[in-house]
Design a protein around this motif. Structure first.
Motif: not given
Length: 120
Positions: A76-87
């Motif tokens: 998920v991106t939001n302007h200058d940030s990214i949230q990333q799920e991983w495993d």
């Protein structure tokens, strides 16, 4: 750099066995003065050299040594940030650990801050 390309290069930096390739990828995705925080272990890596050394160590111990596989899930991106799920999975594909990263990018799209939250 677009978020999808950035996250692909970041994942490859964690997974590659090639030290020269890892070096190039890390320098492509991280700003020189970036910081990487790891929750749970309460670790902080400051600057691109410390970040690269940590990624190399994790790769040698967990990818090459233990045969684990890192994968990315929802982004998920939001302007200058990214949230990333991983495993992290074993060689048979059994998920051993899941987590989420939150990162901030500079105007060039490089990572200036990476916050890693690992779960069970």
């Amino acid at each position: 750099m677009e978020a999808k390309e950035l996250m692909g290069d970041l994942l490859e930096a964690w997974r590659t066995h090639d030290d020269e390739r890892r070096h190039a990828l890390v320098h492509n995705v991280f700003a020189e003065s970036a910081v990487h925080h790891v929750a749970g272990e309460n670790l902080r890596f400051s600057g691109i050299d410390e970040i690269e050394a940590n990624i190399a160590q994790v790769n040698k111990e967990q990818i090459q040594g233990a045969g684990f596989v890192f994968g990315f899930g929802n982004t998920v991106t939001n302007h200058d940030s990214i949230q990333q799920e991983w495993d992290i999975a074993d060689a048979s594909g059994n998920i051993l650990r899941t987590g989420r990263d939150f990162l901030i990018r500079d105007d060039a799209g490089k990572i200036t801050a990476l916050y890693m939250f690992g779960g069970a």
